[in-house]
Design an enzyme around this catalytic site. Structure first.
Site, PDB file in Angstrom:
ATOM      1  NE  ARG A  59      13.612  79.466  75.260  1.00  0.00           N
ATOM      2  CZ  ARG A  59      12.793  80.389  74.751  1.00  0.00           C
ATOM      3  NH1 ARG A  59      11.491  80.299  74.980  1.00  0.00           N
ATOM      4  NH2 ARG A  59      13.239  81.387  74.028  1.00  0.00           N
ATOM      5  CD  GLU A  96      15.834  91.193  63.462  1.00  0.00           C
ATOM      6  OE1 GLU A  96      15.588  90.256  64.235  1.00  0.00           O
ATOM      7  OE2 GLU A  96      16.140  91.052  62.272  1.00  0.00           O
TER       8      GLU A  96
HETATM    9  P1  AMP Z   1      18.166  88.080  71.324  1.00  0.00           P
HETATM   10  O1  AMP Z   1      17.846  88.405  69.909  1.00  0.00           O
HETATM   11  O2  AMP Z   1      19.555  87.495  71.487  1.00  0.00           O
HETATM   12  O3  AMP Z   1      17.932  89.223  72.249  1.00  0.00           O
HETATM   13  O4  AMP Z   1      17.164  86.908  71.731  1.00  0.00           O
HETATM   14  C1  AMP Z   1      15.979  87.214  72.368  1.00  0.00           C
HETATM   15  C2  AMP Z   1      15.444  86.071  73.182  1.00  0.00           C
HETATM   16  O5  AMP Z   1      14.680  85.263  72.327  1.00  0.00           O
HETATM   17  C3  AMP Z   1      16.478  85.199  73.867  1.00  0.00           C
HETATM   18  O6  AMP Z   1      16.111  85.078  75.227  1.00  0.00           O
HETATM   19  C4  AMP Z   1      16.380  83.868  73.173  1.00  0.00           C
HETATM   20  O7  AMP Z   1      16.196  82.842  74.114  1.00  0.00           O
HETATM   21  C5  AMP Z   1      15.139  83.950  72.304  1.00  0.00           C
HETATM   22  N1  AMP Z   1      15.391  83.591  70.914  1.00  0.00           N
HETATM   23  C6  AMP Z   1      15.701  84.438  69.912  1.00  0.00           C
HETATM   24  N2  AMP Z   1      15.817  83.786  68.751  1.00  0.00           N
HETATM   25  C7  AMP Z   1      15.574  82.488  69.022  1.00  0.00           C
HETATM   26  C8  AMP Z   1      15.561  81.291  68.228  1.00  0.00           C
HETATM   27  N3  AMP Z   1      15.798  81.309  66.905  1.00  0.00           N
HETATM   28  N4  AMP Z   1      15.292  80.127  68.852  1.00  0.00           N
HETATM   29  C9  AMP Z   1      15.039  80.096  70.173  1.00  0.00           C
HETATM   30  N5  AMP Z   1      15.040  81.179  70.964  1.00  0.00           N
HETATM   31  C10 AMP Z   1      15.307  82.361  70.406  1.00  0.00           C
END
Ligand code: AMP
Length: 172
Positions: A59, A96
């Site tokens: 995205r 995570e």
């Molecule tokens: P992060 O935990 O910040 O590394 O997020 C990992 C990826 O997953 C990112 O590219 C976000 O776009 C996506 N992502 C994580 N959590 C969500 C959520 N609750 N809703 C939509 N996209 C998410």
């Protein structure tokens, strides 16, 4: 919050139980909302000297490419493993649960280039941190990070150690 945020759809338990997924596809599908969202992402950087926008699969490509056009600079993709065809630099990073890997073309951002790194959602921040590191390992300068949506309750901003500004257009 601005009107376009009304079109962000909460999808419970996707992609797994307990996750409230912020679905931005209704924002993208609405011409006025999409334009307003891209404008909100562009606004903080309009007076900055920027050479490229780097967006993270998948995205981050959609928003990053639109933002690059808006800021009149080039777009560089950071992709999941095995997708980029030419010589790549890879980075493993912790999630995570488990690990993942991102890649960038080695010739994509020249040393000294001023780069804005973007994604749709800031959750734990691990993905963006990995993208930033890939850019910096090539000698380019990350002048900022932008996301459409920040999930503030996950605490990524509090743990953010990068010196450049982190801008979120909407926060939850
Ligand atoms: P992060 O935990 O910040 O590394 O997020 C990992 C990826 O997953 C990112 O590219 C976000 O776009 C996506 N992502 C994580 N959590 C969500 C959520 N609750 N809703 C939509 N996209 C998410």
């Amino acid at each position: 919050m601005p009107a376009w945020t009304d079109l962000i759809r909460d999808v419970p338990d996707f992609p797994q139980p307990g996750i409230l997924f912020k679905d931005i596809t209704p924002v993208l599908a609405d011409a006025a909302a999409f334009a307003a969202a891209v404008e909100a992402m562009a606004m903080p950087w309009r007076d900055e000297a920027i050479d490229a926008v780097v967006g993270v699969e998948a995205r981050g490509f959609i928003l990053g490419a639109a933002l690059a056009r808006e800021l009149e600079v080039g777009f560089v993709p950071v992709r999941k493993p095995g997708k980029l065809p030419a010589h790549t630099l890879s980075l493993d990073y912790g999630l995570e649960y488990g690990r993942d890997r991102l890649e960038i073309h080695v010739d994509a951002v020249p040393a000294g280039a001023r780069v804005l790194v973007v994604d749709d959602v800031l959750a734990t921040g691990g993905t963006l941190k990995a993208a930033i590191e890939l850019v910096e390992r090539q000698g380019a300068i990350v002048i900022g990070t932008g996301v459409l949506v920040e999930l503030g309750f996950l605490g990524a901003r509090a743990a953010w150690r990068h010196a450049a500004p982190l801008h979120a257009s909407a926060r939850y």
